[in-house]
Scaffold this motif. Sequence first.
Motif, PDB file in Angstrom:
ATOM      1  N   ARG A 296      10.380  46.384 132.912  1.00 49.75           N
ATOM      2  CA  ARG A 296       9.821  47.590 132.306  1.00 49.75           C
ATOM      3  C   ARG A 296      10.309  48.816 133.075  1.00 49.75           C
ATOM      4  O   ARG A 296      10.714  48.728 134.229  1.00 49.75           O
ATOM      5  N   ARG A 299       6.615  53.569 135.788  1.00 52.39           N
ATOM      6  CA  ARG A 299       5.488  54.368 135.305  1.00 52.39           C
ATOM      7  C   ARG A 299       5.452  55.689 136.057  1.00 52.39           C
ATOM      8  O   ARG A 299       6.148  55.895 137.050  1.00 52.39           O
ATOM      9  N   ARG A 300       4.585  56.594 135.584  1.00 54.22           N
ATOM     10  CA  ARG A 300       4.446  57.889 136.243  1.00 54.22           C
ATOM     11  C   ARG A 300       4.047  57.675 137.711  1.00 54.22           C
ATOM     12  O   ARG A 300       3.147  56.878 138.007  1.00 54.22           O
ATOM     13  N   GLU A 302       5.905  56.304 139.981  1.00 56.77           N
ATOM     14  CA  GLU A 302       6.645  55.204 140.587  1.00 56.77           C
ATOM     15  C   GLU A 302       8.103  55.595 140.813  1.00 56.77           C
ATOM     16  O   GLU A 302       8.656  56.426 140.097  1.00 56.77           O
TER      17      GLU A 302
END
Length: 375
Positions: A296, A299-300, A302
């Motif tokens: 994936r 994310r915000r 990361e």
Amino acid sequence: MDIDAPLPLLGGLSPSQFMQRHWQRKPLLVRGAIPGVRPPLPRAELFALAGQDGVESRLVIQGSKGWQMRRGPFARRALPPLTQPGWTLLVQGLDLHAEAAHALLQQFRFVPEARLDDLMVSHATDGGGVGPHFDSYDVFLLQVQGRRRWRYGRQKDLTLREGVPLKILERFEPQHDEVLEPGDMLYLPPRYAHDGIAEGECQTCSIGFRSPSRGELARDLLQRISDAAGEDDDPRVLYGDAGQQAVRAPGEIPPSLQQFAQEALERALADRDGLPRALGESLTEPKANVWFEPGRAPRRGEGVVLDRRTRMLYDARHVFINGESWRAGGADARLMRKLADARRLTADELARASDAARELLAAWCDAGWAHGAAA
């Protein structure tokens, strides 16, 4: 890595000093290179890994029947008992399967990544070894469990013994004899003959380096360049010989056809990006037994870290990852080069990437080549 700072790994030499004095020149024995070192995998997990498809493993036995060698995968019951002396289990590319082995390999990145190959582990019972031999590449031999006696030296006679399944030297004449304890390490340049014998159960990690032959590299690069030329060339440009005269020697190749072939080859090689692109793609091509699990995008908050199986390099005009290439310039190119060097980007660094670069990194994460990681 500060290449001018002394490293215990190199016996107090800095990476710069080691490369100048020893690399491809002379051996280096380091006592306590990694104090407190432990095997990258416990014995049971190593044996289980050797039983998996896609893991390259070999079993070497020296006994009453002489030298024997078998290739894995091996069920646990297929391995001899630990009480039986004289056998060795070799597991290649442990860094692809165990995070601790991958982390250990990173300590040797003062050598260009393009040269760094893999970490092999040798688990042996008392008296186990693979016989006196030489490697065509540089190798660091790190003792991580038990004791192993190494006899080694420069040798001119590289004749191999016939009738055995291993490349064993017919006449081995060592110049040095040393016993390595856990944490000790021996560096050997290419073609230094060596023979390691376990003294009790032991485990040794071998950090090896890529040394492609000139012919092997030329064949791969020419194939890649020809494939690219076939994609880019105009298929309507065909050989023609409207001025060809009738011939009395039909078996002779016409000079005009030879000239056409010469021009076709020169055209393929004329692309200034062709050879650098082919080289970068070749050097990052995953091995046949490597595969990736889809992942994936970060994310915000990361960052991103390369998968331990990913190979990423760059040159002045491109970035290369797992056999593919992209043209890169400007701030995005600097960011991608940092990713290749450090194998990770922080969340703050990732936030400075362009939309196109973030889309590309997201695609790499989807393919499992990279992963979102906490800052």
